[in-house]
Design an enzyme around this catalytic site. Sequence first.
Site, mmCIF file in Angstrom:
data_model
loop_
_atom_site.group_PDB
_atom_site.id
_atom_site.type_symbol
_atom_site.label_atom_id
_atom_site.label_comp_id
_atom_site.label_asym_id
_atom_site.label_seq_id
_atom_site.Cartn_x
_atom_site.Cartn_y
_atom_site.Cartn_z
ATOM 1 N N ASP A 9 0.941 -1.224 0.035
ATOM 2 C CA ASP A 9 0.019 0.023 0.141
ATOM 3 C C ASP A 9 1.020 1.241 -0.033
ATOM 4 O OD1 ASP A 9 -2.276 1.663 0.247
ATOM 5 O OD2 ASP A 9 -2.044 1.789 2.383
ATOM 6 N N ASP A 11 0.050 4.952 0.963
ATOM 7 C CA ASP A 11 -0.107 5.923 2.134
ATOM 8 C C ASP A 11 -0.230 5.335 3.460
ATOM 9 O OD1 ASP A 11 -0.562 8.329 3.169
ATOM 10 O OD2 ASP A 11 -2.696 8.658 2.555
#
Length: 212
Positions: A9, A11
């Site tokens: 991922d 952020d």
Amino acid sequence: MNYKGVIFDLDGVICFTDKYHYQAWKEMADEIGVYFDEVINNRLRGVSRMASLEIILERSDKTYSPKEKEELADKKNEIYKQLLAQMTPDDLSEEVKNTLDELRSRGCQLAIGSSSKNTKMILSQIGLDGYFDAISDGTNITHSKPDPEVFLKAAEYLGMPVTDCLVVEDAQAGIDAAAAGGFDGAGIGEAAVYDKTTYRLNTFSDLLAVVK
């Protein structure tokens, strides 16, 4: 475990843009007179832009048409992109970069699996433009996490079966997405204490003990 691919991922894992999301949503909400604070903002973690907007509009007295909602989401994104322009390679920690480089030196293929449509812009700002072997993001998916689509496409782009890939996430919705897709999940931050997480990371470099 000898994983051949690692899907991150963006952020909250590779870098942190939470403050920019919050500022952009806050400015948009203030403009339409809807109360928004950091408690509400926490509900938006790992959630798509339109789903985030629906959460914010729960406190609105007005009913918005689909077209108006699109306009509000676009307005937030424009504010957000202006804020992202402030990011520099200094926003990429030495620990993260060194860990990524070490994984690559071990022969791992590296991918991004993010719901953000601004993924490529963020990677460019922090000096990782062209670094990853594959990018699956908000521009190529129709279902956001906890749907596993973004991770399944990342594995597909890497040309690897799910069982050869590890997903690294900071949000419970992301771990749910990984589990739904049949991936093992390494959790950092709040995801580290989630019961569906396969590996609990105290810090990003703990990945080197997981991916041999």
